[in-house]
Design a protein around this motif. Structure first.
Motif, PDB file in Angstrom:
ATOM      1  N   SER A 221     -18.584 -31.067 -45.699  1.00  0.00           N
ATOM      2  CA  SER A 221     -18.039 -30.878 -46.795  1.00  0.00           C
ATOM      3  C   SER A 221     -16.452 -31.316 -46.739  1.00  0.00           C
ATOM      4  O   SER A 221     -16.180 -31.593 -45.698  1.00  0.00           O
ATOM      5  N   VAL A 222     -15.688 -31.513 -47.764  1.00  0.00           N
ATOM      6  CA  VAL A 222     -14.103 -32.042 -48.068  1.00  0.00           C
ATOM      7  C   VAL A 222     -12.820 -31.471 -46.769  1.00  0.00           C
ATOM      8  O   VAL A 222     -12.748 -31.952 -46.515  1.00  0.00           O
ATOM      9  N   ASP A 223     -14.205 -30.241 -46.731  1.00  0.00           N
ATOM     10  CA  ASP A 223     -12.896 -28.759 -46.193  1.00  0.00           C
ATOM     11  C   ASP A 223     -13.650 -29.417 -44.398  1.00  0.00           C
ATOM     12  O   ASP A 223     -12.820 -28.138 -43.396  1.00  0.00           O
ATOM     13  N   ASP A 224     -14.974 -30.214 -44.001  1.00  0.00           N
ATOM     14  CA  ASP A 224     -14.839 -29.986 -43.214  1.00  0.00           C
ATOM     15  C   ASP A 224     -14.413 -30.674 -41.677  1.00  0.00           C
ATOM     16  O   ASP A 224     -12.946 -31.759 -42.185  1.00  0.00           O
ATOM     17  N   THR A 225     -14.112 -30.720 -40.789  1.00  0.00           N
ATOM     18  CA  THR A 225     -13.924 -31.417 -39.610  1.00  0.00           C
ATOM     19  C   THR A 225     -14.293 -32.852 -39.659  1.00  0.00           C
ATOM     20  O   THR A 225     -15.968 -32.675 -39.689  1.00  0.00           O
ATOM     21  N   VAL A 226     -14.147 -33.829 -39.580  1.00  0.00           N
ATOM     22  CA  VAL A 226     -14.665 -34.949 -38.677  1.00  0.00           C
ATOM     23  C   VAL A 226     -14.902 -34.482 -36.958  1.00  0.00           C
ATOM     24  O   VAL A 226     -14.308 -34.534 -36.404  1.00  0.00           O
ATOM     25  N   THR A 227     -15.147 -36.034 -36.504  1.00  0.00           N
ATOM     26  CA  THR A 227     -15.237 -36.194 -35.312  1.00  0.00           C
ATOM     27  C   THR A 227     -15.112 -37.442 -34.317  1.00  0.00           C
ATOM     28  O   THR A 227     -15.905 -38.326 -35.144  1.00  0.00           O
ATOM     29  N   LEU A 228     -14.664 -37.427 -33.449  1.00  0.00           N
ATOM     30  CA  LEU A 228     -13.337 -38.547 -32.933  1.00  0.00           C
ATOM     31  C   LEU A 228     -14.394 -38.499 -31.953  1.00  0.00           C
ATOM     32  O   LEU A 228     -14.480 -37.980 -31.115  1.00  0.00           O
ATOM     33  N   VAL A 229     -15.121 -39.959 -31.678  1.00  0.00           N
ATOM     34  CA  VAL A 229     -15.704 -40.447 -30.681  1.00  0.00           C
ATOM     35  C   VAL A 229     -15.513 -41.035 -30.387  1.00  0.00           C
ATOM     36  O   VAL A 229     -14.426 -42.476 -30.546  1.00  0.00           O
ATOM     37  N   GLY A 230     -15.839 -41.631 -28.647  1.00  0.00           N
ATOM     38  CA  GLY A 230     -14.355 -42.434 -27.910  1.00  0.00           C
ATOM     39  C   GLY A 230     -15.935 -43.584 -27.874  1.00  0.00           C
ATOM     40  O   GLY A 230     -17.078 -43.470 -27.761  1.00  0.00           O
ATOM     41  N   PRO A 231     -15.562 -44.465 -26.764  1.00  0.00           N
ATOM     42  CA  PRO A 231     -16.198 -45.962 -26.550  1.00  0.00           C
ATOM     43  C   PRO A 231     -17.220 -46.420 -26.249  1.00  0.00           C
ATOM     44  O   PRO A 231     -18.274 -46.796 -26.464  1.00  0.00           O
ATOM     45  N   GLY A 232     -17.672 -44.997 -25.772  1.00  0.00           N
ATOM     46  CA  GLY A 232     -19.478 -44.741 -25.229  1.00  0.00           C
ATOM     47  C   GLY A 232     -19.744 -43.850 -26.006  1.00  0.00           C
ATOM     48  O   GLY A 232     -21.165 -43.230 -25.741  1.00  0.00           O
TER      49      GLY A 232
END
Length: 263
Positions: A221-232
């Motif tokens: 959903s547009v209100d949901d969070t997204v996830t930031l992912v590292g290089p690994g």
């Protein structure tokens, strides 16, 4: 954040270890009348070859140091040709003795190699100890040496502890590195982050006919969070999509994920 040791092996270390083995091989060749040009030694960082393609037969260990020896069955024939050069004038009795003599010569070669690389070691009891995959990782500190005799070779794998015993690192650089604030040094290292905004499942037919202007709806959903992912590939934070100064941006949420285990 997980941390593993990363060992840098310079050419001076490689040359020192190679010289130790080359001396033993040259002594063996002289004792058995083998042409020195037929018995050569090469050394590589284990990570440059990888774990596949080696037939390990023996493992010797002492005080954390380990060396694995391996060879293909065809190596025995090359040892015999090196020690007993083919000669049609040989008497039948000598021809029968050649295999036994070659086997003894090969046994002495193994002993000389082992003593030069791991003096005083004892053979691993029971089944041969498995080679830890970490030895072949980048920066694992292991070395792979090859004693070539004809087309075949005797492979020797040394773990980092065995390498360090043969070529100790200078004390001064190590002390200097230990005094560094590694966190302060790492602060300036750039890291690329990837944003996972969601996923979608569509039919192959729809995908093949998709074009500019079509909309694919994600499972977020547009209100949901997204996830930031590292290089690994490790999930580092949860965040909300937004914008700043005309650019897409993310705002870290209060439910940021743990950094433990991040690469």
């Amino acid at each position: 954040m997980s941390v593993r040791p990363f060992t840098l092996l310079g050419t001076s270390v490689l040359d020192t270890v190679r010289a130790a083995l080359a001396g033993a091989v040259a002594q063996w060749a002289g004792a058995w009348g083998v042409d020195p040009a037929l018995a050569t030694v090469e050394v590589l960082r284990a990570s440059e070859r990888g774990a596949s393609g080696f037939a390990w037969q023996q493992c010797w260990s002492d005080a954390g140091r380990s060396v694995w020896l391996g060879w293909q069955n065809e190596l025995g024939a090359d040892v015999q040709r090196a020690v007993f050069a083919p000669d049609p004038g040989y008497a039948p009795s000598l021809a029968r003795l050649a295999p036994a003599g070659a086997e003894l010569a090969f046994t002495r070669l193994q002993a000389g190699v082992r003593e030069s690389l791991l003096a005083g070691a004892t053979r691993a009891a029971g089944a041969m100890a498995a080679v830890p995959p970490a030895l072949f990782a980048q920066g694992g500190g292991a070395l792979l040496l090859r004693v070539r005799l004809g087309k075949q070779a005797l492979d020797c794998l040394l773990n980092a502890e065995a390498v360090s015993a043969l070529a100790p690192a200078p004390d001064q650089p190590v002390a200097a590195l230990a005094a560094l604030d590694y966190l302060q040094v790492l602060r300036a290292v750039p890291v690329t982050l990837t944003v996972r905004a969601g996923g979608a499942r569509i039919g192959l037919g729809n995908l093949m006919t998709a074009g500019a202007g079509d909309v694919i709806r994600l499972d977020n959903s547009v209100d949901d969070t997204v996830t930031l992912v590292g290089p690994g590939g490790n999930a580092l934070f949860e965040a909300y999509l937004g914008q700043r100064d005309g650019m897409v941006a993310v705002e870290l949420s209060s439910t940021s994920l743990s950094l433990n285990g991040a690469a």
